[in-house]
Design a protein around this motif. Structure first.
Motif, mmCIF file in Angstrom:
data_model
loop_
_atom_site.group_PDB
_atom_site.id
_atom_site.type_symbol
_atom_site.label_atom_id
_atom_site.label_comp_id
_atom_site.label_asym_id
_atom_site.label_seq_id
_atom_site.Cartn_x
_atom_site.Cartn_y
_atom_site.Cartn_z
ATOM 1 N N PHE A 146 43.367 26.830 41.654
ATOM 2 C CA PHE A 146 42.758 27.068 40.204
ATOM 3 C C PHE A 146 43.543 27.351 39.697
ATOM 4 C CE2 PHE A 146 41.327 28.419 45.389
ATOM 5 C CZ PHE A 146 39.556 28.726 45.335
ATOM 6 N N SER A 147 42.932 27.537 38.215
ATOM 7 C CA SER A 147 42.804 27.906 37.349
ATOM 8 C C SER A 147 43.691 29.486 37.041
ATOM 9 C CB SER A 147 42.600 27.177 35.562
ATOM 10 O OG SER A 147 41.210 28.555 35.823
ATOM 11 N N ARG A 148 44.402 29.935 35.951
ATOM 12 C CA ARG A 148 44.498 31.750 35.674
ATOM 13 C C ARG A 148 43.340 31.717 35.101
ATOM 14 N NH1 ARG A 148 49.341 34.356 34.894
ATOM 15 N NH2 ARG A 148 50.875 32.574 34.951
ATOM 16 N N GLY A 149 42.852 33.172 35.762
ATOM 17 C CA GLY A 149 41.758 33.651 35.338
ATOM 18 C C GLY A 149 40.766 33.738 36.172
ATOM 19 N N THR A 150 41.053 32.477 37.284
ATOM 20 C CA THR A 150 39.702 32.542 38.657
ATOM 21 C C THR A 150 39.562 34.156 39.142
ATOM 22 O OG1 THR A 150 39.950 30.414 37.821
ATOM 23 C CG2 THR A 150 38.838 31.380 39.878
ATOM 24 N N HIS A 151 38.548 34.635 38.873
ATOM 25 C CA HIS A 151 37.398 35.946 40.104
ATOM 26 C C HIS A 151 37.639 35.071 41.189
ATOM 27 C CE1 HIS A 151 37.339 37.225 35.653
ATOM 28 N NE2 HIS A 151 37.712 38.910 36.484
ATOM 29 N N VAL A 152 37.949 35.593 42.459
ATOM 30 C CA VAL A 152 38.110 35.612 43.728
ATOM 31 C C VAL A 152 37.688 37.021 44.366
ATOM 32 C CG1 VAL A 152 39.472 34.401 45.516
ATOM 33 C CG2 VAL A 152 40.156 33.854 43.744
ATOM 34 N N THR A 153 36.462 36.406 45.294
ATOM 35 C CA THR A 153 36.308 37.613 46.226
ATOM 36 C C THR A 153 36.831 38.050 47.395
ATOM 37 O OG1 THR A 153 33.607 36.430 45.170
ATOM 38 C CG2 THR A 153 33.664 38.394 47.144
ATOM 39 N N LEU A 154 37.510 39.094 47.328
ATOM 40 C CA LEU A 154 38.189 39.943 48.492
ATOM 41 C C LEU A 154 36.708 40.620 49.352
ATOM 42 C CD1 LEU A 154 40.267 39.765 45.912
ATOM 43 C CD2 LEU A 154 40.990 42.218 46.975
ATOM 44 N N ALA A 155 37.179 41.134 50.482
ATOM 45 C CA ALA A 155 36.733 41.170 51.493
ATOM 46 C C ALA A 155 36.099 42.216 51.413
ATOM 47 C CB ALA A 155 37.626 41.584 52.417
ATOM 48 N N THR A 156 36.327 43.017 50.690
ATOM 49 C CA THR A 156 35.835 44.696 49.905
ATOM 50 C C THR A 156 34.525 44.129 49.175
ATOM 51 O OG1 THR A 156 37.662 44.412 47.596
ATOM 52 C CG2 THR A 156 37.716 45.465 50.079
ATOM 53 N N GLU A 158 35.624 43.418 45.633
ATOM 54 C CA GLU A 158 36.229 43.069 44.460
ATOM 55 C C GLU A 158 36.434 42.114 44.036
ATOM 56 O OE1 GLU A 158 40.373 44.066 42.482
ATOM 57 O OE2 GLU A 158 40.052 44.715 44.968
ATOM 58 N N GLN A 159 36.194 41.119 42.888
ATOM 59 C CA GLN A 159 36.523 40.231 41.799
ATOM 60 C C GLN A 159 37.833 40.579 41.705
ATOM 61 O OE1 GLN A 159 33.798 37.331 42.112
ATOM 62 N NE2 GLN A 159 33.973 39.247 43.779
ATOM 63 N N ARG A 160 38.824 39.505 42.426
ATOM 64 C CA ARG A 160 40.226 39.980 41.444
ATOM 65 C C ARG A 160 40.593 38.355 41.292
ATOM 66 N NH1 ARG A 160 44.994 42.623 45.413
ATOM 67 N NH2 ARG A 160 43.022 44.358 45.009
ATOM 68 N N ARG A 161 41.350 38.581 39.431
ATOM 69 C CA ARG A 161 41.883 37.332 39.279
ATOM 70 C C ARG A 161 43.013 36.329 40.484
ATOM 71 N NH1 ARG A 161 40.696 36.560 33.274
ATOM 72 N NH2 ARG A 161 39.673 38.432 32.783
ATOM 73 N N VAL A 162 43.248 34.860 40.169
ATOM 74 C CA VAL A 162 44.078 34.780 41.003
ATOM 75 C C VAL A 162 45.381 35.211 40.828
ATOM 76 C CG1 VAL A 162 43.908 32.392 39.818
ATOM 77 C CG2 VAL A 162 43.986 32.141 42.327
ATOM 78 N N GLU A 163 45.544 35.242 39.465
ATOM 79 C CA GLU A 163 46.687 35.671 39.406
ATOM 80 C C GLU A 163 47.223 36.906 40.092
ATOM 81 O OE1 GLU A 163 45.016 36.163 35.375
ATOM 82 O OE2 GLU A 163 44.746 34.992 36.949
ATOM 83 N N ASP A 164 46.161 36.898 39.819
ATOM 84 C CA ASP A 164 46.435 39.044 40.499
ATOM 85 C C ASP A 164 46.543 39.787 41.857
ATOM 86 O OD1 ASP A 164 47.146 39.554 37.980
ATOM 87 O OD2 ASP A 164 44.844 40.206 37.904
ATOM 88 N N PHE A 270 35.095 32.075 47.963
ATOM 89 C CA PHE A 270 34.339 32.208 46.607
ATOM 90 C C PHE A 270 35.040 32.957 45.765
ATOM 91 C CE2 PHE A 270 31.608 33.244 50.702
ATOM 92 C CZ PHE A 270 30.441 32.394 50.881
ATOM 93 N N ALA A 271 34.779 31.596 44.641
ATOM 94 C CA ALA A 271 35.857 31.936 43.054
ATOM 95 C C ALA A 271 34.358 31.801 42.471
ATOM 96 C CB ALA A 271 36.694 30.366 42.839
#
Length: 334
Positions: A146-156, A158-164, A270-271
């Motif tokens: 995945f590239s920097r900045g991609t939002h990944v769906t957490l179990a909660t 929440e949409q979090r950037r892949v680098e975080d 999910f991204a």
């Protein structure tokens, strides 16, 4: 230790004969194995198409050429020889991997896998020959990212950037619910040619934002109606097969920061709202991991079973249709 399932790795390569020494000690010779190469020779690239070479891992850095490979002798052994660094007249460096097909223990054919675009009518000075790094460099090509900045769906939710993301974060997976991240890899590569990332514009596949992934990253699509004619509702499609120059295109130029996500199993996550695969751990990709982690996972039988999702992949003949993106969009809504 459980035996890993075998996954096919598809590469776009050059026949060695297209790279010949134009100035230097090996004048006129084609690209060869490391033992025969001489630093400071200058190579030129002849015009011609790239070739599609399909490989199956055979353990310990060895491969066999797949039966359906468009190039090479099906079933023949293939080994990784070296990673070469070439410099163009402007001082820019490019790497290429040398792959050797064997014929009863002897050299049958040699292929070059460029890790950045090479241009014809350009001189390339051989400035580096590396043998130890080749497995890791090939692993970087094989790892879906995945590239920097991609939002990944957490179990909660929440949409979090892949680098975080952090190891231990619980990510929502399609098949197994919340799962913990076991490892996060990061690499930076030149965004050129066949290695340039693929950008899927927002809304193309009902994604909320643009999704930028490595070209061989597979997207999971559930078809409400079998628009592709795949014979099943669930399909996996490689991002590079969706490129249409409009809503899905390659992003060439500069560098791209890539992130690899590893779970206990090969997962669909999910991204940007699109279901996409995570890193598949096998003999090809494991050199991308830190040595201690790779040894611990592999010794513990943590090879992923490619059969979890392999049967869902759509072949190139179907996926490369000019209207595949519009068909998939209709398939997911109708």
């Amino acid at each position: 230790m459980s035996k890993p399932s075998r996954t096919t790795l598809s590469l776009n390569v050059l026949p060695a004969a297209r790279l010949r020494v134009e100035h230097g000690a090996n004048l006129g010779d084609a690209l060869s194995v490391a033992d025969d190469l001489i630093p400071d020779d200058t190579y030129g690239l002849a015009d011609g198409p790239m070739l599609s070479l399909s490989l199956i891992p055979d353990g310990a850095g060895r491969f066999r050429i797949a039966q359906d490979s468009a190039t090479g002798t099906p079933g023949a052994a293939l080994v990784l020889d070296s990673c070469l660094t070439m410099m163009s007249p402007d001082g820019r460096t490019s790497e290429l991997l040398v792959l050797v097909e064997l014929d009863e223990g002897h050299i049958g054919a040699i292929y070059a896998l460029p890790l950045a675009g090479l241009a014809s009518k350009t001189d390339y000075l051989l400035v580096g020959i590396e043998r130890d790094a080749i497995a890791a460099r090939l692993a970087q090509v094989a790892c879906v990212s995945f590239s920097r900045g991609t939002h990944v769906t957490l179990a909660t939710g929440e949409q979090r950037r892949v680098e975080d993301l952090r190891v231990g974060d619980r990510i929502l997976t399609r098949d197994d619910g919340p799962q913990e991240l076991r490892w996060i890899g990061q690499s930076t590569i030149r965004a050129e040619g066949d290695l340039a990332p693929v950008r899927i514009a927002a809304g193309t596949l009902h994604n909320t934002e643009a999704l930028v992934v490595s070209p061989d990253h597979r997207l999971f699509i559930y078809q409400r109606s079998d628009q592709l004619g795949a014979g099943r509702a669930e399909v996996l499609v490689r991002a590079r097969h969706l490129v249409n120059g409009d809503s899905v295109r390659r992003l060439e130029g500069g560098f791209v920061d890539y992130f690899q996500l590893l779970f206990d199993r090969h997962q669909i996550i999910f991204a940007e709202g699109i279901a996409t695969e995570t890193l598949l751990l096998d003999d090809t990709t494991s050199p991308a991991l830190p040595d201690d982690l790779a040894a611990r996972l592999l010794d513990g039988g943590q090879h992923h079973d490619a059969r979890d999702h392999q049967d869902l992949e759509v072949g190139e003949a179907i996926a490369c249709r000019a209207d595949v993106v519009s068909l998939l969009r209709r398939a997911t809504t109708g």
